[in-house]
Design an enzyme around this catalytic site. Structure first.
Site, short mmCIF file in Angstrom:
data_model
loop_
_atom_site.label_atom_id
_atom_site.label_comp_id
_atom_site.label_asym_id
_atom_site.label_seq_id
_atom_site.Cartn_x
_atom_site.Cartn_y
_atom_site.Cartn_z
N PHE A 86 -2.66 8.77 1.46
CA PHE A 86 -1.90 10.16 1.21
C PHE A 86 -1.42 10.73 2.44
O PHE A 86 -0.93 11.87 2.51
CB PHE A 86 -2.51 11.13 0.53
CG PHE A 86 -3.03 10.89 -0.92
CD1 PHE A 86 -2.01 10.23 -2.07
CD2 PHE A 86 -4.42 10.91 -1.44
CE1 PHE A 86 -2.84 9.98 -3.25
CE2 PHE A 86 -5.01 10.36 -2.50
CZ PHE A 86 -4.07 9.93 -3.38
N THR A 107 3.46 0.65 -12.23
CA THR A 107 2.85 1.11 -11.09
C THR A 107 3.64 2.33 -10.66
O THR A 107 3.19 3.24 -9.99
CB THR A 107 2.62 0.22 -10.01
OG1 THR A 107 3.80 -0.43 -9.71
CG2 THR A 107 1.38 -0.80 -10.23
N GLU A 129 6.51 9.74 -2.56
CA GLU A 129 6.18 11.23 -2.60
C GLU A 129 7.12 12.31 -3.36
O GLU A 129 6.83 13.27 -3.56
CB GLU A 129 6.49 11.77 -0.96
CG GLU A 129 5.92 10.54 -0.11
CD GLU A 129 5.46 10.73 1.27
OE1 GLU A 129 5.03 11.84 1.78
OE2 GLU A 129 5.92 9.82 1.96
MO1 MOS Z 1 2.76 9.70 3.52
S1 MOS Z 1 1.93 11.84 3.69
O1 MOS Z 1 4.11 9.65 4.75
O2 MOS Z 1 1.42 8.94 3.92
#
Ligand code: MOS
Length: 710
Positions: free
Chosen positions: A246, A600, A670
């Site tokens: 993340f 996925t 994201e």
């Molecule tokens: Mo992501 S926050 O660019 O791993």
């Protein structure tokens, strides 16, 4: 010896079809090993000791009693650790967070700063000794409080523009029929991925090998080489399976301290962070305070847009949560201003966290749009459609596809938006007030230069080698499908090896760029290999290998606004007598390039949307003003959405291939979280008539606000 080309060479069309993870069986049976559990002969264990004060100076580290404890091998601290190089700009274009460059001086810039590493034969011995280590400090007064009017706030002037401005804001606001001028806040939030940060370092035949959990092996290898002033070829970093990242799994204190200890002891040393240490050593999302001013004509067309966001960073690293950036892409206006500001306080360094900038920024901007829709008496979707820009509002560049309107149309149809009564506080079901909300999503779609090698094996199979990282997203599987299509074979003939810096430079699993960047390199190498394999030709025992490097191709990409987009929808039920908010359903429709593996991909997008629920209703790390540390820095004290909080969440997409990408990919890492919290907050307003402008929308806040207020 067999021929590689004697097998099936039909176009399989694997990309776009659902495949379970190629390593799925290994993961569910426990055969897949993570960085902290890979066996090494002669392994020693390091345990970090972190500061108990929020600001000051280390006066002493009393090592002697601890060195006499059972199994203790050494104690590293600023008095005996090697000096590191930290004055450089790394491959991501930023200097390293000095929190990773441990034990360089006696300064303590925040609570939870690493001050020593105790190394022992077993983890238990290391932990007991670490807890017994006495460190004395000279304390200094600290300041941890982010306020909108903090006197030390300053506009960012870094590698991304801090401030963009065109037109006369005050004049356009004055000429507007409708004005929204509101402030929003978001709290400190943490990544909390399942697998803790863990690294094992050892010297082997003159090479430094680090087995780690990270988002890019060639990235971490490069950072370690620079810090320890080693030739890049000396350092090898491996990271086979990663239990979530993340944004937090880059260069951190655990790898650096493990390398220091392995060098000092000349034996393998493992450092695993505790959950509590992760809350101060591995980055987090800064809290933000944001002001949005919108001015519009009677029909909702924007004349003025002003988005200012203030975030917080440490005194040692200027990391900026660029929340105002989202307005640079989403909406144009005659007068348009975006400003990212930051203030340096005595807190741990924040870092990239899923949707950095866009996640908190979209909460403010998309909630403000909802407020404007209410003022104008225009449907929130219609308002957004009326303000669709033809070109990038700040860049002036054309979009490489902007199918946001298609997302809203499809989402509205499937969610049942057409029947919606726009008036708030009108629907009741027993003790519940019901409401629906929507918001837009976007995230940049970039690509990073990468290298890959594809080998035609003598047995008719193919091996792909690339320093990609699968942080749980299914990247390994996606690359298997991409390679199969490029080679025109079935995926079962393709083996993809990742997570090893010896495979050469490659982009990171970050910025929603991983799969796109790696797929590009794999496609290039596989395509060339296919042409090299003559029909009926013979493959020698060592195979035939083709390498690719996408640096030039990516450098030659046409300059366009490249983004993934989406439309988020939420329905909530609110009990204003208990303060409870329940999300009843969510729908996200995305335009995010070609979808490589629907199975996925759906998981990735739904995961982001669930995080949006979590952000809207649950997540909040609270700092104690007196100690400068967090209350409850663990997964009991830090609330995240769990099963009972998550209803039917559905994610789907419209056709949206990137015309300039060899596979058509944009990126989905994201965009799923972006706008999700705003959709929930807008639905809470629709249910109750109350605008909640501070996240999370906690029961006490709902209770205090009361309702229905219409
Ligand atoms: Mo992501 S926050 O660019 O791993």
């Amino acid at each position: 010896m067999t021929t590689a080309t004697s097998g099936r060479t039909t176009v399989t069309g694997a990309v776009g079809t659902a495949h379970t993870r190629v390593e799925g069986r290994d993961k569910v049976t426990g055969a897949a090993r993570y960085a902290g559990e890979i066996p090494f002969a002669g392994l020693a264990h390091g345990w970090l000791v972190v500061s108990t004060v929020a600001r000051g100076r280390i006066l002493s580290v009393e090592t002697a009693p601890v060195l006499d404890m059972p199994g203790v091998l050494t104690v590293l601290h600023h008095g005996n650790a090697p000096r590191l190089e930290i004055d450089y700009i790394g491959s991501l274009g930023v200097p390293p967070d000095p929190t990773a460059a441990v034990f360089q001086n006696d300064r303590v810039p925040h609570a939870g700063w690493p001050v020593a590493l105790v190394v022992a034969e077993t983890p238990e011995q290391a932990r007991e000794a670490a807890e017994a280590l006495v460190v004395t400090y000279e304390r200094e007064p600290h300041d941890i409080a982010l306020t909108a009017d903090h006197p030390d706030a300053y506009p960012v002037d870094g590698h991304m523009p801090g401030v963009t401005q065109k037109g006369d804001l005050e004049a356009e606001l004055a000429a507007s029929a409708h004005v929204v001028d509101v402030e929003y806040t978001t709290p400190e939030e943490h990544h909390g991925m399942m697998e803790p940060h863990a690294a094992t370092a050892r010297w082997d035949g003159g090479r430094l090998e680090v087995v780690d959990s990270n988002q890019g092996t060639s990235w971490v290898a490069d950072e370690l080489a620079r810090m320890f002033s080693l030739d890049a070829s000396v350092v090898r970093v491996r990271s086979e399976h990663v239990g979530g990242g993340f944004g937090s799994k880059g260069i951190r204190a655990h790898q650096v301290s493990a390398v220091m200890a392995a060098t000092a002891l000349q034996r393998p040393v493992r450092v695993v962070l505790t959950r509590r240490q992760m809350f101060s050593l591995t980055g987090y999302r800064s809290p933000t305070t944001q002001r949005v001013r919108l001015g519009a004509d009677p029909d909702g067309r924007l004349r003025a847009l002003d988005h200012r966001s203030l975030s917080r960073t440490s005194t040692v690293w200027e990391f900026v949560e660029p929340s105002a950036g989202v307005a640079r892409v989403m909406y144009d206006a005659d007068a348009h201003r975006t400003a990212n500001e930051v203030v340096r306080l005595d807190v741990p360094s924040p870092s990239w966290m899923r949707g950095p900038g866009e996640a908190p920024g979209s909460f403010a901007l998309e909630a403000a749009l909802d407020e404007l829709a209410e003022r104008c008496g225009v449907d929130p979707i219609e308002l957004r459609l009326r303000n669709e820009p033809g070109l990038g509002p700040v860049s002036g560049l054309p979009f490489a596809g902007r199918n946001l309107a298609a997302c809203f149309r499809e989402g509205a149809r499937r969610f049942g938006w057409a029947d919606r009564d726009p008036r708030p506080g009108m629907r009741r079901e027993g003790r519940w007030l019901l409401g629906t909300g929507t918001a837009a999503a976007s995230f940049p779609a970039g690509a990073l230069p990468s290298t890959a090698a594809v080998t035609a094996e003598a047995d008719g199979t193919f091996t792909v080698r690339i320093a990609a990282a699968d942080i749980g997203t299914g990247a390994r599987t996606a690359l298997t499908l991409v390679a199969a299509d490029a080679l025109r074979v079935t995926p079962d003939r393709v083996r993809v090896r990742i997570g090893d810096s010896d495979f050469g430079p490659a982009g990171i699993a970050g910025g929603s760029m991983g799969t796109r960047s790696w797929a590009w390199a794999v496609t290039a190498a596989a395509g060339e290999l296919r042409h090299r394999l003559l029909p009926g030709g013979v493959v020698p025992p060592e195979g035939i290998t083709v390498r690719s490097d996408t640096t030039a191709a990516i450098g030659a990409l046409a300059r366009k606004e490249r983004h993934s987009f989406g439309a988020q929808f939420a329905e909530v039920a609110v009990d204003v007598t208990t303060g409870e908010v329940r999300v009843r359903r969510m729908l996200g429709i995305f335009a995010a390039g070609r979808i490589v593996n629907p199975l996925t991909a759906r998981g990735q997008l739904v995961g982001g949307m669930i995080w949006g629920i979590s952000m809207a209703l649950h997540e909040e790390a609270v700092r104690d003003g007196a100690s400068g540390g967090l209350y409850g820095p663990d997964l009991a004290g830090y609330h995240v959405a769990t099963h009972a909080d998550v209803p039917a969440v559905e994610a789907d997409w419209v056709d949206d291939p990137d015309p300039d990408d060899p596979v058509g990919i944009k990126g989905i890492g994201e965009v799923g979280i972006v706008g999700a919290a705003a959709a929930v907050a807008n639905a809470v307003w629709h249910a109750t008539g109350v605008r909640h402008r501070s996240l999370p929308i906690r029961p006490d806040r709902v209770l205090e606000a009361g309702g229905p207020r219409v």
